[in-house]
Design an enzyme around this catalytic site. Structure first.
Site, PDB file in Angstrom:
ATOM      1  N   ASP A  13      49.858  34.683  41.102  1.00 27.45           N
ATOM      2  CA  ASP A  13      49.407  35.022  39.765  1.00 27.45           C
ATOM      3  C   ASP A  13      50.201  34.171  38.774  1.00 27.45           C
ATOM      4  O   ASP A  13      51.126  33.450  39.139  1.00 27.45           O
ATOM      5  CB  ASP A  13      49.588  36.536  39.511  1.00 27.45           C
ATOM      6  CG  ASP A  13      48.619  37.032  38.451  1.00 27.45           C
ATOM      7  OD1 ASP A  13      48.254  38.230  38.485  1.00 27.45           O
ATOM      8  OD2 ASP A  13      48.195  36.232  37.593  1.00 27.45           O
TER       9      ASP A  13
ATOM     10  N   GLU B  54      45.843  44.358  30.562  1.00 27.21           N
ATOM     11  CA  GLU B  54      47.095  44.423  31.307  1.00 27.21           C
ATOM     12  C   GLU B  54      48.089  45.403  30.696  1.00 27.21           C
ATOM     13  O   GLU B  54      47.710  46.503  30.298  1.00 27.21           O
ATOM     14  CB  GLU B  54      47.666  43.003  31.432  1.00 27.21           C
ATOM     15  CG  GLU B  54      46.686  42.083  32.150  1.00 27.21           C
ATOM     16  CD  GLU B  54      47.252  40.722  32.381  1.00 27.21           C
ATOM     17  OE1 GLU B  54      46.520  39.743  32.220  1.00 27.21           O
ATOM     18  OE2 GLU B  54      48.431  40.615  32.740  1.00 27.21           O
TER      19      GLU B  54
END
Ligand SMILES: O=[N+]([O-])c1ccc(O[C@@H]2O[C@@H](CO)[C@H](O)[C@H](S[C@@H]3O[C@H](CO)[C@@H](O)[C@H](O)[C@H]3O)[C@@H]2O)cc1
Length: 604
Positions: free
Chosen positions: A283, A490
């Site tokens: 990521d 997020e």
């Protein structure tokens, strides 16, 4: 092995440093409201940098197309995954009616055994692939196959469901994105049909991203091996079998071990046991976050991440530091060349199988498909099927929905989310966090959809947050109140209270305590609603529907029936969390799989 962000990329950098991949981080575009032509010219210009290297290995450009091509102006924005997980096959098909009648002896509409609708997400994958390819991009960081087990997680709307079986079914989006694997093609090998209309997919985030403590983003998933494999792993089996090209590692930890440094799960399990033959990508700054604070010991991060089995590193800024450090560790036998060979072999395998060597450059032949009517109609269908009817009138004998299109007095539309395209799209839309407003891209607000649906003689009055007197004095036939969460992504979306932001609660009270009201909730997850249910006439969970608000009006006014079923447990209060279907002491406000139905009333 190096992926860098568009903001630090030039053809010269790609050539000089042999960069293998680029990405657009959330909201990163070549220019504001960039057209397909600008996108294609930008990607091609950078690709020519890679093609001018000694071996001419093409770079692969990736982007987050998580609910349509969401960085791109005018692209079709589909419902977020939490809504797609609620879709069910319509009971209008005789085969579905007969199957359920034979299976459970109930009418289809009365049964919660309606089949999931994986074909719908497959079609969404096909449309998304076309719009992504139209901009010259061959790779998307989707689908997110997280199994969100706590709605306090800021990314819960990126998860199809709390139930891994629903998530497994939704992996059907992978063949939609990549194409169907030909008969006889070996299992576990990445497959992307060519002809320029399909893209490489990325199942993410491996593994257990949706199971963190209290839903804290990037935190620790505490669960035994059996629990990890039975809840969070099954959809990776499906993804690998369906030929997913890449898999992204999760920021989270499993029982205290960072996934980005987890050799046992990334290499021994995913690569060696599941026989995944595509490439594993980190990521964004994922290896930096192996240490706390992030980047505190970058050499250790590089060593731990690459040795764990990460093949491509989403650096995405400090690429010279990464290259120098990795080179040093290979030259000094800290990282064996065999590991580099495995990573490069996998990356080249994906690039070869998707035809990137034969067709490294894009053209404008698909540009007309960005936001095209056919895709918007598909998104509108997905919106219709994603809506879940949680309450319909104060008694079954007096249903409020479907609403009449022709009324003797005005219809009141109220709420912060009725006339706000950005709110109805949510996060990961045009920018990373998403934003409010009606000019962020093109689409149909719920208010405009209502106005377009009612009888031409019916007057629609919109007041965002009316007070009690206004509602009393207005002599309205009924009201539609559209409220909910404002966009987030997020960690910014992590919430311990899950309350509807001000003034949503007040709007519900002011309107629904006076006249018949339908509350349409725009949210990425279940939110606190129990205190208001008694005063609400009808309650609809609309999730984050995207640009095609017409799908909401289609069902509210009876052109289509409600068919959606909850993909997530709706709690009574946050003290119950985490609470998932199958748990002991399962005491929801609305259980997993719940959803009232209505029949279409208007001949079409
Ligand atoms: O400049 N700063 O202050 C700043 C702060 C935070 C940032 O954080 C970063 O910003 C986002 C937007 O650039 C990035 O997308 C990632 S998130 C990550 O990115 C992947 C690629 O987009 C997705 O596929 C994954 O699914 C997702 O977990 C990161 O959180 C960036 C910059």
């Amino acid at each position: 092995m190096v992926q860098i962000d568009l903001t630090v990329a030039t053809p010269e950098v790609l050539k000089k440093y042999f960069i293998g991949s680029l990405l657009s981080g959330g909201g990163v575009v070549p220019a504001p409201r960039a057209s397909a032509e600008i996108w294609v010219n930008t990607v091609n210009g950078l690709q020519n940098g890679s093609l001018s290297t000694r071996l001419g290995i093409p770079m692969i450009y990736g982007i987050d197309a998580v609910h349509g091509h969401n960085n791109v102006y005018n692209a079709t924005i589909f419902p977020h995954n939490v809504g797609l997980g609620a879709t069910r096959q319509s009971c209008r098909s005789w085969s579905e009616k007969i199957r359920i009648l034979l299976q459970v002896g109930k009418a289809c509409e009365r049964s919660k055994f309606q089949r999931l609708d994986p074909l719908l997400v497959r079609r969404i994958g096909e449309a998304t692939a076309l719009e992504v390819r139209a901009t010259g991009i061959p790779y998307v960081f989707a689908p997110c196959i997280a199994v969100c087990r706590d709605p306090r997680w800021g990314r819960c709307y990126e998860s199809y469901s709390e139930d891994h079986k629903v998530v497994q079914a939704m992996t059907e989006i992978i063949p939609g994105l990549q194409g169907d694997i030909p008969a006889g093609f070996p299992k576990g090998v990445p497959f992307v049909d060519y002809y320029g209309t399909k893209v490489a997919a990325c199942a993410k985030h491996f593994v257990g991203d949706g199971g963190t403590h209290k839903g804290i983003n990037e935190n620790n998933t505490v669960i035994d091996y059996h629990g990890l494999l039975s809840i969070h792993m099954p959809a990776y089996y499906d993804s690998v079998i369906k030929g997913v090209s890449t898999i992204m590692v999760s920021y989270s930890s499993w029982n205290g071990k960072k996934m980005h440094a987890n050799y046992d799960l990334v290499t021994k399990f995913l690569k060696n046991y599941l026989k995944f033959r595509g490439f594993v990508i980190s990521d964004w700054q994922g290896i930096d976050k192996i240490t706390n604070p992030p980047h505190a010991n970058y050499s250790y991060s590089v060593q731990a991440g690459v040795l764990a089995g990460i093949d491509m590193v989403m650096v995405p800024y400090n690429y010279t530091e990464f290259i120098d450090d990795l080179t040093y560790q290979v030259e000094n036998n800290i990282i064996p060349m065999s590991r580099i060979d495995d990573a490069v072999r996998r990356i080249l395998r994906v690039k070869f199988t998707m035809g990137l060597f034969e067709h490294p450059l894009a053209d404008l032949s698909l540009a007309h498909l960005v936001g095209c009517k056919m895709h918007r109609e598909l998104a509108r269908e997905a919106v219709r099927k994603s809506l879940v009817l949680l309450k319909n009138g104060q008694s079954p004998e007096e249903p409020l929905l479907p609403l009449p299109k022709k009324t003797p007095t005005s219809i009141l539309v109220a709420g912060s989310h009725a006339d706000n395209l950005g709110y109805q799209c949510g996060g990961w839309t045009m920018t990373w966090q998403g934003q409010g407003g009606n000019n962020i891209t093109s689409g149909t607000t719920i208010l405009d959809a209502i106005k377009a649906t009612v009888d031409p003689t019916t007057n629609v009055v919109y007041t965002e947050n009316p007070d009690l007197d206004y509602v009393r004095d207005g002599s309205f036939s009924y009201a539609i109140v559209v409220v909910g969460e404002t966009p987030y992504a997020e960690t910014a979306g992590d919430s311990l209270n899950l309350t509807i932001p001000f003034p949503g609660q007040t709007t519900i009270q002011n309107v629904c305590s006076v006249i018949d009201c339908v509350v349409v909730l725009i949210s990425g997850r279940p939110v606190v609603i129990e205190p208001y249910v008694p005063v609400i006439g009808a309650l609809v969970a609309a999730w984050l529907p995207g640009t095609e608000g017409q799908g909401v009006a289609d069902v509210l006014f009876g052109d289509y029936g409600f068919t959606g079923k909850l993909s997530r447990t709706w709690f009574k209060n946050v003290d119950q969390l985490p609470m998932n279907v199958g748990d002991e002491n399962y005491d929801p406000l609305f259980p997993f799989g719940f959803g009232l139905t209505t029949h279409p009333v208007n001949a079409r």
